[in-house]
Design a protein around this motif. Structure first.
Motif, PDB file in Angstrom:
ATOM      1  N   TYR A  24      -4.749 -11.941 -13.526  1.00 39.85           N
ATOM      2  CA  TYR A  24      -5.563 -11.888 -12.309  1.00 39.85           C
ATOM      3  C   TYR A  24      -6.276 -10.560 -12.104  1.00 39.85           C
ATOM      4  O   TYR A  24      -7.117 -10.446 -11.227  1.00 39.85           O
ATOM      5  CB  TYR A  24      -4.696 -12.181 -11.076  1.00 39.85           C
ATOM      6  CG  TYR A  24      -4.033 -13.532 -11.136  1.00 39.85           C
ATOM      7  CD1 TYR A  24      -4.767 -14.701 -10.946  1.00 39.85           C
ATOM      8  CD2 TYR A  24      -2.682 -13.654 -11.408  1.00 39.85           C
ATOM      9  CE1 TYR A  24      -4.164 -15.946 -11.013  1.00 39.85           C
ATOM     10  CE2 TYR A  24      -2.066 -14.899 -11.468  1.00 39.85           C
ATOM     11  CZ  TYR A  24      -2.819 -16.034 -11.274  1.00 39.85           C
ATOM     12  OH  TYR A  24      -2.220 -17.267 -11.345  1.00 39.85           O
ATOM     13  N   GLY A  25      -5.900  -9.568 -12.878  1.00 43.05           N
ATOM     14  CA  GLY A  25      -6.523  -8.259 -12.743  1.00 43.05           C
ATOM     15  C   GLY A  25      -5.959  -7.429 -11.601  1.00 43.05           C
ATOM     16  O   GLY A  25      -6.590  -6.505 -11.115  1.00 43.05           O
ATOM     17  N   TYR A  26      -4.743  -7.761 -11.154  1.00 42.51           N
ATOM     18  CA  TYR A  26      -4.120  -7.018 -10.070  1.00 42.51           C
ATOM     19  C   TYR A  26      -3.468  -5.744 -10.599  1.00 42.51           C
ATOM     20  O   TYR A  26      -2.830  -5.742 -11.640  1.00 42.51           O
ATOM     21  CB  TYR A  26      -3.037  -7.869  -9.398  1.00 42.51           C
ATOM     22  CG  TYR A  26      -3.535  -8.716  -8.258  1.00 42.51           C
ATOM     23  CD1 TYR A  26      -4.523  -9.675  -8.461  1.00 42.51           C
ATOM     24  CD2 TYR A  26      -3.022  -8.574  -6.984  1.00 42.51           C
ATOM     25  CE1 TYR A  26      -4.978 -10.464  -7.416  1.00 42.51           C
ATOM     26  CE2 TYR A  26      -3.474  -9.362  -5.937  1.00 42.51           C
ATOM     27  CZ  TYR A  26      -4.442 -10.298  -6.161  1.00 42.51           C
ATOM     28  OH  TYR A  26      -4.892 -11.066  -5.128  1.00 42.51           O
ATOM     29  N   SER A  27      -3.627  -4.679  -9.825  1.00 43.02           N
ATOM     30  CA  SER A  27      -2.917  -3.424 -10.100  1.00 43.02           C
ATOM     31  C   SER A  27      -1.618  -3.423  -9.299  1.00 43.02           C
ATOM     32  O   SER A  27      -1.406  -4.265  -8.419  1.00 43.02           O
ATOM     33  CB  SER A  27      -3.789  -2.238  -9.681  1.00 43.02           C
ATOM     34  OG  SER A  27      -3.957  -2.229  -8.268  1.00 43.02           O
ATOM     35  N   ALA A  28      -0.764  -2.455  -9.565  1.00 40.64           N
ATOM     36  CA  ALA A  28       0.482  -2.329  -8.810  1.00 40.64           C
ATOM     37  C   ALA A  28       0.184  -2.107  -7.327  1.00 40.64           C
ATOM     38  O   ALA A  28       0.866  -2.662  -6.459  1.00 40.64           O
ATOM     39  CB  ALA A  28       1.322  -1.181  -9.361  1.00 40.64           C
ATOM     40  N   LEU A  29      -0.845  -1.326  -7.029  1.00 40.57           N
ATOM     41  CA  LEU A  29      -1.218  -1.077  -5.636  1.00 40.57           C
ATOM     42  C   LEU A  29      -1.655  -2.370  -4.953  1.00 40.57           C
ATOM     43  O   LEU A  29      -1.256  -2.645  -3.815  1.00 40.57           O
ATOM     44  CB  LEU A  29      -2.322  -0.025  -5.558  1.00 40.57           C
ATOM     45  CG  LEU A  29      -2.808   0.328  -4.150  1.00 40.57           C
ATOM     46  CD1 LEU A  29      -1.665   0.901  -3.308  1.00 40.57           C
ATOM     47  CD2 LEU A  29      -3.968   1.308  -4.228  1.00 40.57           C
ATOM     48  N   VAL A  41       3.391   1.283  -1.469  1.00 42.06           N
ATOM     49  CA  VAL A  41       1.961   1.626  -1.367  1.00 42.06           C
ATOM     50  C   VAL A  41       1.796   3.141  -1.228  1.00 42.06           C
ATOM     51  O   VAL A  41       0.980   3.760  -1.919  1.00 42.06           O
ATOM     52  CB  VAL A  41       1.300   0.891  -0.178  1.00 42.06           C
ATOM     53  CG1 VAL A  41      -0.067   1.470   0.147  1.00 42.06           C
ATOM     54  CG2 VAL A  41       1.193  -0.599  -0.476  1.00 42.06           C
ATOM     55  N   LEU A  42       2.574   3.748  -0.348  1.00 45.12           N
ATOM     56  CA  LEU A  42       2.472   5.195  -0.127  1.00 45.12           C
ATOM     57  C   LEU A  42       2.814   5.984  -1.384  1.00 45.12           C
ATOM     58  O   LEU A  42       2.131   6.946  -1.727  1.00 45.12           O
ATOM     59  CB  LEU A  42       3.374   5.612   1.038  1.00 45.12           C
ATOM     60  CG  LEU A  42       2.946   5.094   2.405  1.00 45.12           C
ATOM     61  CD1 LEU A  42       4.027   5.385   3.443  1.00 45.12           C
ATOM     62  CD2 LEU A  42       1.607   5.675   2.823  1.00 45.12           C
ATOM     63  N   VAL A  43       3.859   5.570  -2.075  1.00 45.25           N
ATOM     64  CA  VAL A  43       4.238   6.253  -3.322  1.00 45.25           C
ATOM     65  C   VAL A  43       3.129   6.115  -4.354  1.00 45.25           C
ATOM     66  O   VAL A  43       2.729   7.096  -4.989  1.00 45.25           O
ATOM     67  CB  VAL A  43       5.580   5.711  -3.866  1.00 45.25           C
ATOM     68  CG1 VAL A  43       5.836   6.212  -5.277  1.00 45.25           C
ATOM     69  CG2 VAL A  43       6.722   6.096  -2.948  1.00 45.25           C
ATOM     70  N   LEU A  44       2.609   4.912  -4.534  1.00 47.13           N
ATOM     71  CA  LEU A  44       1.542   4.693  -5.523  1.00 47.13           C
ATOM     72  C   LEU A  44       0.297   5.508  -5.189  1.00 47.13           C
ATOM     73  O   LEU A  44      -0.310   6.114  -6.084  1.00 47.13           O
ATOM     74  CB  LEU A  44       1.207   3.206  -5.621  1.00 47.13           C
ATOM     75  CG  LEU A  44       2.282   2.338  -6.281  1.00 47.13           C
ATOM     76  CD1 LEU A  44       1.985   0.859  -6.056  1.00 47.13           C
ATOM     77  CD2 LEU A  44       2.397   2.648  -7.761  1.00 47.13           C
ATOM     78  N   LEU A  45      -0.089   5.547  -3.931  1.00 45.54           N
ATOM     79  CA  LEU A  45      -1.250   6.355  -3.533  1.00 45.54           C
ATOM     80  C   LEU A  45      -1.003   7.829  -3.836  1.00 45.54           C
ATOM     81  O   LEU A  45      -1.886   8.516  -4.377  1.00 45.54           O
ATOM     82  CB  LEU A  45      -1.552   6.163  -2.049  1.00 45.54           C
ATOM     83  CG  LEU A  45      -2.141   4.812  -1.659  1.00 45.54           C
ATOM     84  CD1 LEU A  45      -2.153   4.668  -0.146  1.00 45.54           C
ATOM     85  CD2 LEU A  45      -3.532   4.617  -2.246  1.00 45.54           C
TER      86      LEU A  45
END
Length: 85
Positions: A24-29, A41-45
């Motif tokens: 699907y082209g989704y990233s972890a974020l 989300v905060l950690v990934l950012l």
């Protein structure tokens, strides 16, 4: 446990953080935000996840997060990265 691992500085190079799945082209974020996992989300950012990536339907994390009504995650993304460009 996974949150603590992700938060370790330098553990994941940007190439891995921003990797998109082949289906699907989704990233972890995108996945974390769509599911409302604010802490992830905060950690990934903070680790350098890109907000400008698009999935195979050409939707970015802002759209995906809003569509799934995850306003706390959307607010965090906007605060961290500003509006989409």
């Amino acid at each position: 446990a996974i949150r603590e691992l992700l938060a370790m500085p330098g553990l994941m190079p940007n190439a891995y953080i921003n990797r998109q799945d082949s289906t699907y082209g989704y990233s972890a974020l995108m996945r974390a935000a769509a599911r409302g996992h604010l802490d992830v989300v905060l950690v990934l950012l903070n680790q350098g996840a890109k907000t400008e990536l698009e999935n195979k339907k050409e939707n970015n994390v802002y759209f995906i997060t809003a569509k799934n009504k995850k306003t706390d995650c959307l607010d965090a993304i906007l605060k961290h990265s500003g509006p989409p460009k």
